[in-house]
Scaffold this active site. Structure first.
Site, mmCIF file in Angstrom:
data_model
loop_
_atom_site.group_PDB
_atom_site.id
_atom_site.type_symbol
_atom_site.label_atom_id
_atom_site.label_comp_id
_atom_site.label_asym_id
_atom_site.label_seq_id
_atom_site.Cartn_x
_atom_site.Cartn_y
_atom_site.Cartn_z
ATOM 1 N N GLU A 89 1.045 -1.589 0.366
ATOM 2 C CA GLU A 89 0.391 0.029 0.187
ATOM 3 C C GLU A 89 1.030 1.358 0.474
ATOM 4 O OE1 GLU A 89 -3.871 -0.559 2.559
ATOM 5 O OE2 GLU A 89 -4.773 0.833 1.845
ATOM 6 N N GLU A 99 -1.806 -0.382 13.671
ATOM 7 C CA GLU A 99 -3.032 0.394 12.338
ATOM 8 C C GLU A 99 -4.265 0.220 13.916
ATOM 9 O OE1 GLU A 99 -3.313 -1.278 9.076
ATOM 10 O OE2 GLU A 99 -4.965 -0.141 8.037
HETATM 11 C C1 RAM Z 1 -6.703 1.431 4.458
HETATM 12 C C2 RAM Z 1 -4.966 2.544 4.544
HETATM 13 C C3 RAM Z 1 -5.209 3.683 5.123
HETATM 14 C C4 RAM Z 1 -7.183 4.279 5.113
HETATM 15 C C5 RAM Z 1 -7.782 3.574 4.511
HETATM 16 C C6 RAM Z 1 -9.313 3.851 4.516
HETATM 17 O O1 RAM Z 1 -5.614 1.005 3.480
HETATM 18 O O2 RAM Z 1 -4.368 1.458 5.478
HETATM 19 O O3 RAM Z 1 -4.726 4.188 6.478
HETATM 20 O O4 RAM Z 1 -7.417 5.618 5.694
HETATM 21 O O5 RAM Z 1 -7.786 2.019 4.251
#
Ligand code: RAM
Length: 925
Positions: A503, A779
């Site tokens: 990502e 996260e």
């Molecule tokens: C995830 C990303 C990010 C977030 C989006 C909606 O894939 O890592 O942190 O903003 O989704």
């Protein structure tokens, strides 16, 4: 009066005036635009100037200034031929706009400044500073995009993506006479490393960095005078896919059909005899793909085969006659070539304190003790022909094997193939990894793994540190460390969501959430404004004002997301407040209005209530839906659209006010009020959220964005407190609610409650991840636990900065330093001690006026506060305890002076207005 006496008086008057003037020290730390110091290759022909007043007794404030700008040093200060601001009565010492003659590409400009202090005495002139403009127009380039066609090799990598073999490109040339000065202007569709006569031109990493390449590619300028020689020379470039042609730019159609990487370079040499010679990238260059870097990708890693090393390939003596001819392509007028407007990525720190975790037959695992981003430096014994495999992971599984499920499809593995027996040293060049652990295999079986085999080179954009936070609590300090690591790790040319998985994209929501905290900790003024330009370029592709989910928008987003696209409005406003720089508001104004226009275009049935996409309160804990479905939390998206619609409209009204756009001030304020009204009516009844599931975030958004009528606001606050009680005083917020939680509780006076939530050890809380061993922000609130292992979802980054947004409250309130007027022209010192958890806390911030700090400690029932206020600012200082008569200032009982004026005093606190200086306040608890 006798004549002699009169004469003496006159002489002493002049002596006095001149001696007075000599005493006024010159301004210091001169900066250009977003903080550049004597830049070359500068991007902006309409810069702003900033300086700081020196810190000493005589200097409290500036009453006037004069800036002089000239085309040569000799013309300063008296014959400034480009601009003379003349003496201007003003306290402004930051971001003063250049208003002189038009400046051109390559132009070298010198400038100087002086100020008059509060007593109207002039300072000495500052040192002379300079800047040199880069190539500002595409027409300044004679060079052509140059490279080999590597797509024809049809090498397919992960998910069948086309991979391009890295290229080695070179050109030998002669310089006929002695060199006076030389500039290398260079960029790539891809990433490059350039050498002149065998020497590395710079220590920049992964240049030119990442912009929406279909709109703008940044160019670099290097002073290479010292690297050139009269006679034979060679310029040589290593070139790899990077962002431009790698699978990170997943949509092949986006950047000229995913074409082969190319370089663009123009070496301009001025000779001592005044003649000029220009060497450009063109069809006369030679290239090969048979160099040692066999493959390189951001997600998947690098393959280096030492058998392919080419001795002296980058030196002037090398014979490239059997190398291939290159292909060229002219510059297109559609893609702007613009000097890079923020710092490049560089190696920042070498982690050497390494531990061996486990050794198996021919493989060993090393622990760097810190989750980091960058590359390893390995030094290992190998046997000719063997392949060293280097794997990475952020954390381990229970059996000490690697947890790599969260890298998803990113292979994140480097290989080194040895050309001889012996110790090899290797650092990959055209990739980066997010890791704390590293596994080596394939080294010489006879060698015994040693911790010295491995080092970690941490990389990020080369901004400076801007602030410090420390306290008496180890876990709070660890949290600060996790926040700042998380920030640096994810400020890799653009602000990324995460640095390790497939990502690593510029997610707008994450960016808006972390911006204020980042501005305290690092000097990221230029970093953010550069990315905002990319945001605008991607936004302006959409007539309806849509801001994509990510910038650069390689997902080719089809819709905007509330809470994400608002980055277009929120971040300029944050930057303005942290720096006082109005330029960012001017640059962003259209963009902010367009984003609000996007919300308006999504209002269909019910007035002021848009229907659109939202990632909502992303990753809220305990969602009612299971697994992936629960990622969006329980706060309804319609509520989130309306809340952010109102908030962004409100901010646009405030921005319009700063920019003096009267009509818009009213227009957007009216809009905000209408949306606020609709918000309250649609989702609340008498202050209570009417949706299916009560969430903290529904209340937080309404309260913080000021969307309730005063009487219902109080009720909503009560329901919020109930909701927090229901979760046993834990936070219940995702990406959008978390940064707001401390601000709302603070406004409500619920400081102890906020402390209680922040110092919670159990899930969900900030300390929870620390208790599980985190060295960066995660996260998810539950990315991992010692008891249950990893969150089963592969989307589980262990280096995601959003929840680090609490950092703002730590600076502003725990230690108590914030900007009360844009750019800290007025500073607010309001520490909030909580004796249950802390005995001290301390912050310092490099404000645009100089360093400010606030440090408190509690000892022997005495509260002690040390404050530093830089010149040309004032501060409102609130002492949280005490009775005015008991207050000791710098050792004596408090009395009003010209430096300290009492604003108010009650049983809870004493408020003082302070002039610049250093103060110590003491009061009994
Ligand atoms: C995830 C990303 C990010 C977030 C989006 C909606 O894939 O890592 O942190 O903003 O989704």
């Amino acid at each position: 009066m006798p004549l002699t006496l009169l004469f003496c008086c006159i002489v002493s008057f002049f002596v006095c005036v001149s001696c007075n003037q000599e005493e006024i020290k010159r301004p210091q730390f001169l900066k250009l635009s977003e903080g550049f110091k004597n830049p070359i290759g500068f991007y902006n022909a309409n810069p702003t100037f900033s300086w700081e007043l020196p810190i000493y007794e005589q200097i409290k404030a500036q009453s006037a200034y004069q800036v002089v700008v000239a085309s040569s040093k000799e013309l300063l200060p008296n014959n400034a031929d480009l601009w003379n601001s003349k003496k201007r009565k003003s306290t402004q010492s930051t971001f003063v706009k250049y208003q002189g003659k038009a400046l051109e590409s390559r132009q070298k400009v010198y400038w100087q400044v002086r100020y008059w202090n509060q007593d109207k005495n002039a300072s000495e002139w500052s040192e002379i500073n300079s800047f040199e403009l880069g190539l500002l127009n595409n027409t300044d380039w004679q060079a052509k995009w140059t490279g080999l066609d590597t797509s024809k090799d049809s090498i397919k990598g992960v998910r069948n993506f086309l991979m391009h073999r890295p290229q080695y490109l070179r050109k030998g040339f002669e310089l006929s006479s002695d060199i006076a000065s030389a500039r290398l202007y260079i960029t790539a569709k891809g990433v490059f490393d350039v050498h002149l006569n065998g020497k590395d031109v710079s220590d920049d990493v992964m240049t030119p960095g990442w912009t929406p390449y279909n709109h703008r590619i940044e160019t670099l300028t290097y002073d290479v005078t010292e690297l050139l020689e009269t006679g034979k020379n060679a310029i040589a470039v290593e070139l790899a896919s990077g962002w431009h042609s790698g699978r990170i730019s997943r949509l092949t159609a986006l950047y000229d059909n995913f074409s082969s990487p190319k370089i663009l370079c123009q070496l301009e040499v001025v000779m001592k005899d005044g003649s000029k010679q220009t060497i450009i990238s063109d069809e006369s260059w030679k290239g090969t793909t048979k160099g040692p870097i066999r493959l390189a990708g951001i997600y998947d890693g690098e393959v280096y085969d030492a058998n392919f090393e080419i001795q002296n390939w980058n030196a002037a003596t090398f014979d490239d006659s059997n190398w291939e001819l290159v292909e060229v392509e002219s510059i297109s007028s559609e893609v702007k070539l613009a000097p890079k407007r923020h710092q490049t990525v560089k190696n920042q720190l070498v982690l050497k304190d390494v531990e061996i975790v486990s050794v198996k037959e021919n493989s060993a695992v090393f622990n760097l003790k810190q989750n980091m981003v960058g590359v390893p430096k390995v030094k290992v014994q190998m046997k000719k022909g063997d392949t060293l495999k280097i794997r990475f992971s952020e954390m381990l599984l229970k059996d000490n094997t690697f947890y790599t499920k969260n890298y998803r499809s990113a292979k994140s593995t480097d290989y080194y193939i040895a050309a001889k027996n012996g110790v090899i040293e290797y650092t990959p060049k055209f990739t980066f990894h997010g890791f704390q652990f590293l596994e080596l295999s394939g080294y010489d079986k006879n060698a015994k793994p040693d911790a010295s085999w491995v080092q970690g080179i941490a990389q990020h954009s080369d901004f400076e540190k801007n602030g410090t936070f420390t306290s008496s609590h180890d876990k709070l300090n660890q949290l600060q460390s996790n926040i700042t690591w998380g920030l640096r790790d994810n400020f890799f040319d653009i602000p990324t969501d995460c640095p390790q998985r497939d990502e690593r994209l510029g997610w707008t929501g994450d960016a808006q959430v972390i911006a204020p905290t980042s501005l305290f900790n690092y000097d990221v003024h230029a970093f953010w404004t550069a990315w905002l330009q990319s945001l605008r370029e991607n936004q302006f592709e959409h007539k309806d004002g849509m801001v994509p989910f990510i910038v650069p928008d390689v997902l080719q987003t089809k819709s905007g997301s509330s809470g994400w696209g608002d980055a277009a409005v929120i971040i300029p406003w944050d930057i303005y407040n942290a720096t006082g720089d109005i330029t960012v508001l001017e640059e962003s104004y259209e963009s902010t209005k367009n984003w609000v226009g996007y919300y308006q275009s999504k209002v269909k049935k019910e007035p002021y209530l848009p229907k659109m996409h939202s990632f909502s309160d992303w990753l809220q804990p305990y969602p009612s839906k299971p697994g992936k479905l629960g990622n969006r939390g329980d706060t309804p998206k319609d509520l989130i659209h309306a809340a952010f619609f109102a908030h962004s409209a409100h901010l646009v009204s405030k921005i319009a006010n700063v920019l003096g756009k009267k009509d818009d001030v009213k227009k957007y304020k009216d809009l905000y009020e209408s949306v606020a009204n609709a918000f309250e009516n649609a989702f609340f009844e008498d202050g209570k959220f009417t949706g299916e599931k009560q969430t903290q975030t529904s209340y937080l958004l309404g309260i913080y964005f000021d969307l309730f009528k005063p009487e219902t606001k109080l009720k909503a606050q009560k329901y919020l407190l109930e909701e927090i009680k229901n979760t046993d005083y834990h936070l219940g917020t995702g990406f959008l609610g978390t940064p707001i939680l401390p601000k709302v509780l603070d406004d409500m006076g619920e400081i102890d409650l906020m402390y209680k939530i922040l110092f919670k050890e159990t899930y969900p809380s900030w300390f929870y991840s620390i208790n599980q061993g985190a060295t960066t922000m995660w996260e998810r609130w539950n990315s991992y636990s010692k008891a249950d292992g990893y969150n089963p979802q592969p989307m589980n980054s262990l280096n995601h900065y959003a929840y680090g947004a609490i950092g703002q409250w730590m600076y502003e309130r725990i230690a108590g330093l914030s900007s009360l007027e844009p750019g800290y022209k007025k500073i607010r010192i309001t520490p909030l001690p909580n004796t249950e958890f802390l005995t001290s806390a301390s912050v310092s911030v490099k404000t645009p006026y100089g360093k400010a700090s606030s440090s408190w400690k509690i000892e022997n029932s005495t509260f002690n506060l040390e404050v530093v206020i830089p010149p040309n600012t004032t501060a409102e200082i609130q002492i949280p305890y005490g009775i005015q008569d008991d207050l000791i200032v710098n050792g004596s009982t408090f009395k009003e002076t010209s430096n300290l004026k009492l604003i108010s005093s009650d049983s809870d606190s004493i408020k003082i207005l302070a002039e610049p200086g250093t103060y110590n306040f003491q009061t009994k608890l």
